[in-house]
Design a protein around this motif. Structure first.
Motif, PDB file in Angstrom:
ATOM      1  N   THR A  30       0.866  -1.181   0.000  1.00 20.10           N
ATOM      2  CA  THR A  30       0.000   0.000   0.000  1.00 20.10           C
ATOM      3  C   THR A  30       0.898   1.225   0.000  1.00 20.10           C
ATOM      4  OG1 THR A  30      -1.730  -1.180   1.197  1.00 20.10           O
ATOM      5  CG2 THR A  30      -1.810   1.226   1.236  1.00 20.10           C
ATOM      6  N   HIS A  32       1.068   5.678  -1.553  1.00 23.74           N
ATOM      7  CA  HIS A  32       0.277   6.871  -1.876  1.00 23.74           C
ATOM      8  C   HIS A  32       0.923   7.598  -3.043  1.00 23.74           C
ATOM      9  CE1 HIS A  32      -2.398   6.573   1.569  1.00 23.74           C
ATOM     10  NE2 HIS A  32      -1.364   5.985   2.131  1.00 23.74           N
ATOM     11  N   ARG A  57      -0.028  11.488   3.798  1.00 22.27           N
ATOM     12  CA  ARG A  57      -0.798  10.255   4.024  1.00 22.27           C
ATOM     13  C   ARG A  57       0.121   9.042   4.164  1.00 22.27           C
ATOM     14  NH1 ARG A  57      -5.906  11.506   0.056  1.00 22.27           N
ATOM     15  NH2 ARG A  57      -6.798  13.146   1.368  1.00 22.27           N
ATOM     16  N   GLY A  61       0.495   6.469   7.249  1.00 22.74           N
ATOM     17  CA  GLY A  61       0.592   5.019   7.081  1.00 22.74           C
ATOM     18  C   GLY A  61       1.756   4.440   7.865  1.00 22.74           C
ATOM     19  N   ASP A  92      -7.419   3.405  -5.470  1.00 20.16           N
ATOM     20  CA  ASP A  92      -8.688   3.535  -4.754  1.00 20.16           C
ATOM     21  C   ASP A  92      -9.495   4.626  -5.464  1.00 20.16           C
ATOM     22  OD1 ASP A  92     -10.764   3.996  -2.969  1.00 20.16           O
ATOM     23  OD2 ASP A  92      -9.486   3.908  -1.212  1.00 20.16           O
ATOM     24  N   SER A  97      -8.948  10.032  -2.397  1.00 17.17           N
ATOM     25  CA  SER A  97      -7.983   9.009  -2.015  1.00 17.17           C
ATOM     26  C   SER A  97      -6.678   9.158  -2.801  1.00 17.17           C
ATOM     27  CB  SER A  97      -8.549   7.612  -2.258  1.00 17.17           C
ATOM     28  OG  SER A  97      -7.578   6.639  -1.932  1.00 17.17           O
ATOM     29  N   GLU A  99      -4.480   6.510  -2.222  1.00 21.45           N
ATOM     30  CA  GLU A  99      -3.971   5.155  -2.029  1.00 21.45           C
ATOM     31  C   GLU A  99      -3.849   4.395  -3.342  1.00 21.45           C
ATOM     32  OE1 GLU A  99      -5.732   1.384   0.231  1.00 21.45           O
ATOM     33  OE2 GLU A  99      -5.172   3.025   1.583  1.00 21.45           O
ATOM     34  N   ARG A 101      -2.002   0.505  -4.860  1.00 21.45           N
ATOM     35  CA  ARG A 101      -1.422  -0.793  -4.517  1.00 21.45           C
ATOM     36  C   ARG A 101      -0.319  -1.086  -5.518  1.00 21.45           C
ATOM     37  NH1 ARG A 101      -3.496  -1.777   0.310  1.00 21.45           N
ATOM     38  NH2 ARG A 101      -5.729  -1.909   0.335  1.00 21.45           N
TER      39      ARG A 101
END
Length: 167
Positions: A30, A32, A57, A61, A92, A97, A99, A101
């Protein structure tokens, strides 16, 4: 196609793994970045402001990683990497967001910079790591504690300083 700047939350223990294995992983990771959802949410923000939101962010995390690893030194770590767009999974879609992956381990060669709290931040970071989940759930006292950690700026390190950070 231009690489994307991605911010990975980490710990000093995670940096030791990067040094030892030559990569951050295992995937999925994960992270950002400036996503379409973030751009839409913060339409008046310029690129630098959007990058700062994604970076902040990632630092949050890092607090969650510290909460999960009580043995890790109480310093937030954010690893800035440059990756091809194909390395990012579907971001996301929630408005605002940042975020993303990552679908593969991140090689050391992709690391652009490492950001780490100074030792003076350790008490505030330790307190914030203890209550980060409560802050995310809306507890105002916990959010005040997390904000106290965010008052500390992460220090910038070149990737060539990885040995000093983990030594």
């Amino acid at each position: 196609m231009t690489d994307v700047r991605v911010y990975l939350p980490a710990t000093l223990s995670g940096l030791a793994g990067l040094r030892r294995q030559g990569e951050l992983g295992p995937p999925p990771l994960t992270a950002h970045a400036v996503t379409p959802a973030l751009r839409e949410w913060y339409a008046e923000g310029d690129e630098e402001e959007l990058e700062y939101v994604a970076f902040t962010r990632a630092a949050q995390g890092a607090l969650r990683l510290l909460r999960a690893d009580p043995a890790a030194p109480r310093r937030r770590v954010v690893v800035s990497v440059d990756l091809p767009p194909g390395a990012l999974g579907q971001p996301d879609q929630e408005l605002g967001s940042s975020e993303v992956r990552l679908t593969a381990a991140v090689p050391l060669a992709a690391v652009a910079a490492i950001h780490v709290d100074g030792s003076a931040a350790e008490p505030a970071v330790a307190a914030a790591a203890d209550v980060v989940a409560e802050a995310a759930a809306g507890d105002p006292d916990a959010q005040f504690t997390v904000d106290g950690a965010e008052d500390h700026e992460l220090q910038w390190y070149d990737v060539t300083e990885l040995d000093q950070l983990t030594g």
